[in-house]
Structure formats: C-alpha cells, structure tokens
Design a protein around this motif. Structure first.
Motif, PDB file in Angstrom:
ATOM      1  N   ILE A   1       0.835  -1.200   0.000  1.00 23.35           N
ATOM      2  CA  ILE A   1       0.000   0.000   0.000  1.00 23.35           C
ATOM      3  C   ILE A   1       0.872   1.253   0.000  1.00 23.35           C
ATOM      4  CG2 ILE A   1      -1.730   1.320   1.305  1.00 23.35           C
ATOM      5  CD1 ILE A   1      -2.728  -1.455   2.330  1.00 23.35           C
ATOM      6  N   ARG A   2       1.901   1.269   0.832  1.00 26.55           N
ATOM      7  CA  ARG A   2       2.767   2.446   0.960  1.00 26.55           C
ATOM      8  C   ARG A   2       3.378   2.845  -0.390  1.00 26.55           C
ATOM      9  NH1 ARG A   2       5.668   0.883   5.030  1.00 26.55           N
ATOM     10  NH2 ARG A   2       7.435   0.039   3.913  1.00 26.55           N
ATOM     11  N   TYR A   3       3.798   1.863  -1.191  1.00 27.67           N
ATOM     12  CA  TYR A   3       4.436   2.149  -2.479  1.00 27.67           C
ATOM     13  C   TYR A   3       3.489   1.983  -3.662  1.00 27.67           C
ATOM     14  CZ  TYR A   3       8.744   1.806   0.242  1.00 27.67           C
ATOM     15  OH  TYR A   3       9.739   1.989   1.167  1.00 27.67           O
ATOM     16  N   TYR A   4       2.203   1.803  -3.401  1.00 30.11           N
ATOM     17  CA  TYR A   4       1.228   1.555  -4.459  1.00 30.11           C
ATOM     18  C   TYR A   4       1.098   2.751  -5.394  1.00 30.11           C
ATOM     19  CZ  TYR A   4      -3.206   0.612  -6.769  1.00 30.11           C
ATOM     20  OH  TYR A   4      -4.176   0.405  -7.714  1.00 30.11           O
ATOM     21  N   SER A   5       0.981   2.462  -6.673  1.00 27.24           N
ATOM     22  CA  SER A   5       0.672   3.475  -7.676  1.00 27.24           C
ATOM     23  C   SER A   5      -0.460   2.936  -8.533  1.00 27.24           C
ATOM     24  CB  SER A   5       1.892   3.761  -8.541  1.00 27.24           C
ATOM     25  OG  SER A   5       1.543   4.651  -9.576  1.00 27.24           O
ATOM     26  N   GLY A   6      -1.534   3.689  -8.626  1.00 26.72           N
ATOM     27  CA  GLY A   6      -2.667   3.250  -9.416  1.00 26.72           C
ATOM     28  C   GLY A   6      -3.951   3.859  -8.900  1.00 26.72           C
ATOM     29  N   THR A   7      -5.038   3.108  -9.057  1.00 24.36           N
ATOM     30  CA  THR A   7      -6.362   3.569  -8.673  1.00 24.36           C
ATOM     31  C   THR A   7      -6.947   2.644  -7.618  1.00 24.36           C
ATOM     32  OG1 THR A   7      -6.689   4.440 -10.901  1.00 24.36           O
ATOM     33  CG2 THR A   7      -8.654   4.160  -9.560  1.00 24.36           C
ATOM     34  N   ALA A   8      -7.606   3.220  -6.635  1.00 26.59           N
ATOM     35  CA  ALA A   8      -8.298   2.440  -5.602  1.00 26.59           C
ATOM     36  C   ALA A   8      -9.738   2.926  -5.522  1.00 26.59           C
ATOM     37  CB  ALA A   8      -7.613   2.613  -4.252  1.00 26.59           C
ATOM     38  N   LEU A   9     -10.630   2.008  -5.208  1.00 21.81           N
ATOM     39  CA  LEU A   9     -12.050   2.334  -5.101  1.00 21.81           C
ATOM     40  C   LEU A   9     -12.476   2.330  -3.645  1.00 21.81           C
ATOM     41  CD1 LEU A   9     -14.888   2.775  -6.381  1.00 21.81           C
ATOM     42  CD2 LEU A   9     -15.105   0.272  -6.405  1.00 21.81           C
ATOM     43  N   TYR A  10     -13.056   3.431  -3.214  1.00 22.99           N
ATOM     44  CA  TYR A  10     -13.669   3.550  -1.892  1.00 22.99           C
ATOM     45  C   TYR A  10     -15.175   3.505  -2.117  1.00 22.99           C
ATOM     46  CZ  TYR A  10      -9.188   5.632  -0.404  1.00 22.99           C
ATOM     47  OH  TYR A  10      -7.876   5.894  -0.136  1.00 22.99           O
TER      48      TYR A  10
ATOM     49  N   ASN B   1     -27.969   5.527   0.228  1.00 24.54           N
ATOM     50  CA  ASN B   1     -27.201   6.003  -0.919  1.00 24.54           C
ATOM     51  C   ASN B   1     -25.948   5.152  -1.052  1.00 24.54           C
ATOM     52  OD1 ASN B   1     -28.278   8.919  -1.796  1.00 24.54           O
ATOM     53  ND2 ASN B   1     -28.542   8.660   0.407  1.00 24.54           N
ATOM     54  N   LEU B   2     -25.485   4.982  -2.281  1.00 28.21           N
ATOM     55  CA  LEU B   2     -24.213   4.303  -2.534  1.00 28.21           C
ATOM     56  C   LEU B   2     -23.241   5.320  -3.099  1.00 28.21           C
ATOM     57  CD1 LEU B   2     -22.343   1.842  -2.734  1.00 28.21           C
ATOM     58  CD2 LEU B   2     -23.352   1.396  -5.002  1.00 28.21           C
ATOM     59  N   LEU B   3     -22.182   5.580  -2.354  1.00 23.65           N
ATOM     60  CA  LEU B   3     -21.132   6.502  -2.778  1.00 23.65           C
ATOM     61  C   LEU B   3     -19.916   5.694  -3.188  1.00 23.65           C
ATOM     62  CD1 LEU B   3     -19.890   9.347  -3.043  1.00 23.65           C
ATOM     63  CD2 LEU B   3     -19.276   9.170  -0.615  1.00 23.65           C
ATOM     64  N   GLU B   4     -19.389   5.977  -4.395  1.00 19.94           N
ATOM     65  CA  GLU B   4     -18.174   5.339  -4.885  1.00 19.94           C
ATOM     66  C   GLU B   4     -17.195   6.428  -5.300  1.00 19.94           C
ATOM     67  OE1 GLU B   4     -19.446   1.418  -7.153  1.00 19.94           O
ATOM     68  OE2 GLU B   4     -20.656   3.166  -7.758  1.00 19.94           O
ATOM     69  N   ILE B   5     -15.976   6.322  -4.789  1.00 22.25           N
ATOM     70  CA  ILE B   5     -14.937   7.293  -5.113  1.00 22.25           C
ATOM     71  C   ILE B   5     -13.707   6.523  -5.573  1.00 22.25           C
ATOM     72  CG2 ILE B   5     -13.511   9.202  -4.278  1.00 22.25           C
ATOM     73  CD1 ILE B   5     -15.600   9.512  -1.982  1.00 22.25           C
ATOM     74  N   GLU B   6     -13.316   6.743  -6.831  1.00 24.14           N
ATOM     75  CA  GLU B   6     -12.095   6.146  -7.354  1.00 24.14           C
ATOM     76  C   GLU B   6     -10.987   7.194  -7.228  1.00 24.14           C
ATOM     77  OE1 GLU B   6     -12.532   3.462 -11.070  1.00 24.14           O
ATOM     78  OE2 GLU B   6     -14.075   5.017 -11.214  1.00 24.14           O
ATOM     79  N   VAL B   7      -9.893   6.817  -6.592  1.00 23.95           N
ATOM     80  CA  VAL B   7      -8.780   7.745  -6.396  1.00 23.95           C
ATOM     81  C   VAL B   7      -7.537   7.192  -7.075  1.00 23.95           C
ATOM     82  CG1 VAL B   7      -7.279   8.840  -4.688  1.00 23.95           C
ATOM     83  CG2 VAL B   7      -9.720   8.607  -4.231  1.00 23.95           C
ATOM     84  N   ALA B   8      -6.879   8.042  -7.849  1.00 26.44           N
ATOM     85  CA  ALA B   8      -5.628   7.677  -8.512  1.00 26.44           C
ATOM     86  C   ALA B   8      -4.516   8.574  -7.979  1.00 26.44           C
ATOM     87  CB  ALA B   8      -5.745   7.834 -10.021  1.00 26.44           C
ATOM     88  N   ASN B   9      -3.364   7.973  -7.736  1.00 25.14           N
ATOM     89  CA  ASN B   9      -2.230   8.743  -7.227  1.00 25.14           C
ATOM     90  C   ASN B   9      -1.126   8.828  -8.277  1.00 25.14           C
ATOM     91  OD1 ASN B   9      -1.213   6.114  -7.095  1.00 25.14           O
ATOM     92  ND2 ASN B   9      -0.217   6.410  -5.143  1.00 25.14           N
ATOM     93  N   LEU B  10      -0.009   9.401  -7.888  1.00 23.17           N
ATOM     94  CA  LEU B  10       1.137   9.543  -8.784  1.00 23.17           C
ATOM     95  C   LEU B  10       1.985   8.271  -8.792  1.00 23.17           C
ATOM     96  CD1 LEU B  10       2.257  13.149  -7.768  1.00 23.17           C
ATOM     97  CD2 LEU B  10       0.871  12.479  -9.732  1.00 23.17           C
ATOM     98  N   TRP B  11       2.882   8.174  -9.748  1.00 23.20           N
ATOM     99  CA  TRP B  11       3.765   7.025  -9.939  1.00 23.20           C
ATOM    100  C   TRP B  11       4.977   7.077  -9.009  1.00 23.20           C
ATOM    101  CZ3 TRP B  11       7.254   6.222 -14.783  1.00 23.20           C
ATOM    102  CH2 TRP B  11       7.512   4.872 -14.968  1.00 23.20           C
ATOM    103  N   ILE B  12       5.231   8.208  -8.414  1.00 27.35           N
ATOM    104  CA  ILE B  12       6.465   8.462  -7.671  1.00 27.35           C
ATOM    105  C   ILE B  12       6.715   7.455  -6.555  1.00 27.35           C
ATOM    106  CG2 ILE B  12       7.597  10.142  -6.145  1.00 27.35           C
ATOM    107  CD1 ILE B  12       6.141  12.313  -7.875  1.00 27.35           C
ATOM    108  N   ASN B  13       5.723   7.161  -5.732  1.00 30.24           N
ATOM    109  CA  ASN B  13       5.944   6.254  -4.596  1.00 30.24           C
ATOM    110  C   ASN B  13       6.331   4.856  -5.066  1.00 30.24           C
ATOM    111  OD1 ASN B  13       5.336   8.417  -3.015  1.00 30.24           O
ATOM    112  ND2 ASN B  13       3.367   7.660  -2.328  1.00 30.24           N
ATOM    113  N   ARG B  14       5.771   4.403  -6.182  1.00 34.81           N
ATOM    114  CA  ARG B  14       6.154   3.090  -6.718  1.00 34.81           C
ATOM    115  C   ARG B  14       7.612   3.113  -7.173  1.00 34.81           C
ATOM    116  NH1 ARG B  14       5.204  -1.204  -5.181  1.00 34.81           N
ATOM    117  NH2 ARG B  14       7.436  -1.236  -5.130  1.00 34.81           N
ATOM    118  N   LEU B  15       8.021   4.206  -7.815  1.00 33.25           N
ATOM    119  CA  LEU B  15       9.415   4.322  -8.253  1.00 33.25           C
ATOM    120  C   LEU B  15      10.367   4.313  -7.059  1.00 33.25           C
ATOM    121  CD1 LEU B  15       8.980   7.033 -11.020  1.00 33.25           C
ATOM    122  CD2 LEU B  15       9.520   4.613 -11.375  1.00 33.25           C
ATOM    123  N   ILE B  16       9.996   5.008  -5.987  1.00 32.57           N
ATOM    124  CA  ILE B  16      10.820   5.013  -4.772  1.00 32.57           C
ATOM    125  C   ILE B  16      10.844   3.623  -4.152  1.00 32.57           C
ATOM    126  CG2 ILE B  16      11.002   5.916  -2.414  1.00 32.57           C
ATOM    127  CD1 ILE B  16       9.832   8.589  -3.565  1.00 32.57           C
TER     128      ILE B  16
END
Length: 155
Positions: free
Chosen positions: A12-21, A80-95
C-alpha cells in the motif's frame, strides 16, 4: 481514510494506481432539506485525483481543491451508494522499487532480460530508462485522506 504512503504495508505504501472507496449511507438532516438548499460532497484532501459516483451516477472527476462536487438532486433520503475512485502519482512506486536491485539500462545498453523476453530478475514493478529517485526519498501523500462530508448550503 488514511494516507497510503504512511501505511506499514509496503504493497500500500508504495502503491501506484487507482483504488475504489465505497460506502452505503443515509444522510443526516435530509428531511429538513428544501428546494433552496444545495448539497455538496466535500472529499477533504485527495492525492491526486478522484472520480465520484453517487447511486450509479457519474458526477465527474476532481483534480484540484476544493475537492468538492455538487450532489443536489442525486442524494436520496434513504440509502445512498457513494463510490470514489482515487488515482495517485507514480512516484511512490518508483521510490519503492529502489529497494530492489537495479535491472534497467546500464552503460547505455538495454538489459538482456528485456531484450530476450526473459523473466525479470528483480521484483521491481516499474521499468524506466533512468533512476529518478532513491529508496530513502520522501514519499508523496496518496489516496483519499478526507474528511469526507456532506455540506448543505442555502441557494
């Protein structure tokens, strides 16, 4: 909701991509609403962009502050159903990949494993032609950090 880069799990700490909440909820104070009240979903802090759906309706992608989208007309009194897709930067995966041995371009030559279509010798996820980061570089905040809340405003 927490910052992914602060998570003790390296996946998780180094993850790069999209996650669904996603969450099902019933809004407080809904019965007092009238046509003169606008409803907004405020995501608090997001790193780095978010796509919001409420009850299956795509309400758009947010990539800057304020991390807010109008939900008037889409908010139901009941569940209600709330869905939030969050995408982060590639930097943490590179590190994170810098914790693995380098298996990229050396002395201007492409690696044999890549040229010959062989299995990669390291457990790196990424392939770059240059080492942009070091393993001890600070990680960038990532994910949905919140707080997520509904804001009611007079029209």
């Amino acid at each position: 909701m927490t910052d992914w880069s602060a998570n003790p799990d390296e996946r998780i700490r180094y993850y790069s991509g999209t996650a669904l909440y996603s969450v099902k909820f019933k809004p407080d104070g809904f019965s007092e609403l009238n046509e003169n009240i606008r409803c907004y979903l405020d995501l608090g802090k997001v790193y780095n962009l978010a796509r919001v759906k409420l009850n299956g309706k795509d309400l758009g992608t947010i990539w800057t502050s304020p991390w807010r989208v109008e939900i008037t007309g889409n908010l139901l009194q009941d569940e209600n159903l709330l869905e939030i897709e969050v995408a982060n930067l590639w930097i943490n995966r590179l590190i994170g990949d810098e914790n693995e041995p380098w298996d990229g371009i050396t002395d201007g030559k492409w690696p044999e494993w890549l040229v010959n279509g062989k299995e990669r010798p390291s457990k790196r996820y990424t392939f770059t032609t240059h080492r942009f980061y070091k393993k001890d570089d600070p990680l960038y905040e990532s994910g949905l950090c919140g707080p997520v809340r509904i804001i009611y405003k007079p029209d």
